[in-house]
Design a protein around this motif. Structure first.
Motif, PDB file in Angstrom:
ATOM      1  N   THR A  50      49.384 -11.875   8.490  1.00 28.47           N
ATOM      2  CA  THR A  50      48.378 -12.348   7.545  1.00 28.47           C
ATOM      3  C   THR A  50      47.726 -11.144   6.884  1.00 28.47           C
ATOM      4  N   ASP A  51      46.962 -11.393   5.819  1.00 31.61           N
ATOM      5  CA  ASP A  51      46.252 -10.297   5.150  1.00 31.61           C
ATOM      6  C   ASP A  51      45.291  -9.617   6.113  1.00 31.61           C
ATOM      7  N   GLU A  52      44.632 -10.419   6.937  1.00 34.03           N
ATOM      8  CA  GLU A  52      43.702  -9.870   7.922  1.00 34.03           C
ATOM      9  C   GLU A  52      44.441  -8.976   8.920  1.00 34.03           C
ATOM     10  N   ALA A  53      45.629  -9.401   9.361  1.00 31.73           N
ATOM     11  CA  ALA A  53      46.417  -8.615  10.307  1.00 31.73           C
ATOM     12  C   ALA A  53      46.865  -7.296   9.687  1.00 31.73           C
ATOM     13  N   VAL A  54      47.190  -7.312   8.414  1.00 27.59           N
ATOM     14  CA  VAL A  54      47.599  -6.087   7.719  1.00 27.59           C
ATOM     15  C   VAL A  54      46.426  -5.114   7.637  1.00 27.59           C
ATOM     16  N   ARG A  55      45.246  -5.618   7.288  1.00 25.60           N
ATOM     17  CA  ARG A  55      44.053  -4.755   7.231  1.00 25.60           C
ATOM     18  C   ARG A  55      43.722  -4.193   8.618  1.00 25.60           C
ATOM     19  N   LEU A  56      43.818  -5.037   9.615  1.00 23.03           N
ATOM     20  CA  LEU A  56      43.532  -4.606  10.981  1.00 23.03           C
ATOM     21  C   LEU A  56      44.553  -3.564  11.450  1.00 23.03           C
ATOM     22  N   THR A  57      45.796  -3.741  11.075  1.00 21.49           N
ATOM     23  CA  THR A  57      46.841  -2.772  11.427  1.00 21.49           C
ATOM     24  C   THR A  57      46.540  -1.406  10.821  1.00 21.49           C
ATOM     25  N   ARG A  58      46.152  -1.394   9.547  1.00 26.01           N
ATOM     26  CA  ARG A  58      45.808  -0.115   8.897  1.00 26.01           C
ATOM     27  C   ARG A  58      44.634   0.558   9.601  1.00 26.01           C
ATOM     28  N   ALA A  59      43.620  -0.244   9.947  1.00 25.34           N
ATOM     29  CA  ALA A  59      42.453   0.318  10.626  1.00 25.34           C
ATOM     30  C   ALA A  59      42.843   0.878  11.994  1.00 25.34           C
ATOM     31  N   LEU A  60      43.604   0.115  12.756  1.00 25.76           N
ATOM     32  CA  LEU A  60      43.992   0.569  14.096  1.00 25.76           C
ATOM     33  C   LEU A  60      44.918   1.777  14.037  1.00 25.76           C
ATOM     34  N   LEU A  61      45.717   1.883  12.992  1.00 32.76           N
ATOM     35  CA  LEU A  61      46.559   3.066  12.822  1.00 32.76           C
ATOM     36  C   LEU A  61      45.687   4.304  12.603  1.00 32.76           C
ATOM     37  N   THR A  62      44.627   4.139  11.835  1.00 32.39           N
ATOM     38  CA  THR A  62      43.671   5.232  11.632  1.00 32.39           C
ATOM     39  C   THR A  62      43.013   5.612  12.952  1.00 32.39           C
ATOM     40  N   TYR A  63      42.623   4.622  13.745  1.00 27.75           N
ATOM     41  CA  TYR A  63      41.988   4.894  15.037  1.00 27.75           C
ATOM     42  C   TYR A  63      42.964   5.577  15.987  1.00 27.75           C
TER      43      TYR A  63
END
Length: 185
Positions: free
Chosen positions: A29-42
């Protein structure tokens, strides 16, 4: 283990199971994609912190330059701390500038600490210090997630797990010439 697997496991640790399931099914989902980008940064922030403060990555590299100027862009790995420079056997005078190292020799061996490369979703997770596991990184990522989300209680819980794991690993290793941050507390 792939980086995306670590991200999905961190999503589960933080209660974002639906997002992790959508990624694993191949229809995020769009939310999962945004969360993936954030967690990749973390994830990359945690790896950077571990390399800089707790589990340094060091190497040595032989280099040559006619004028004694060694640009950091020519190093095989991204150096952040030069420990010493030799001409093969004897120490050499050297100075650091913003983009390069200057040494009083045309052929040198540089001993330095470096940062791990930036990881992307499809990369294989690997940290050169064997003690650093995916689980430790997941704890750090969960702490970062809750810090950014503003959930202080959850952040403290995950940060405590993360720091406890680091302390346990450091207690098993020998302290060399420096004390890692917060180790003396």
């Amino acid at each position: 283990m792939e980086v995306l697997e670590i991200i999905c496991e961190t999503m589960r640790l933080t209660g974002r199971t639906t997002a992790a399931d959508s990624i694993e099914k191949g229809s995020p989902t769009d939310e999962a994609v945004r969360l993936t980008r954030a967690l990749l940064t973390y994830l990359n922030a945690v790896l950077d912190e571990l390399a800089r403060g707790y589990f340094p990555l060091d190497t040595e590299e032989e280099m040559s330059a006619v004028n004694g100027v060694y640009p950091f862009s020519k190093f095989l790995k991204a150096p952040f701390k030069i420990n010493r420079v030799t001409d093969g056997k004897n120490p050499v005078e050297w100075h650091i500038y913003p983009d390069y190292l200057v040494a009083d020799s045309k052929n040198i061996t540089v001993y330095y600490e470096y940062l791990p490369p930036y990881l992307d979703e499809g990369d294989e997770f690997f940290y050169p210090v064997f003690a650093v596991s995916a689980r430790l990184v997941e704890y750090g990522m969960a702490a970062e997630y809750f810090l950014v989300a503003g959930d202080g209680e959850a952040y403290n819980a995950w940060e405590s797990k993360y720091r406890s794991e680091i302390e346990m690993l450091l207690s098993r290793s020998s302290v060399k010439e420096r004390i890692p941050p917060r180790r003396w507390i």
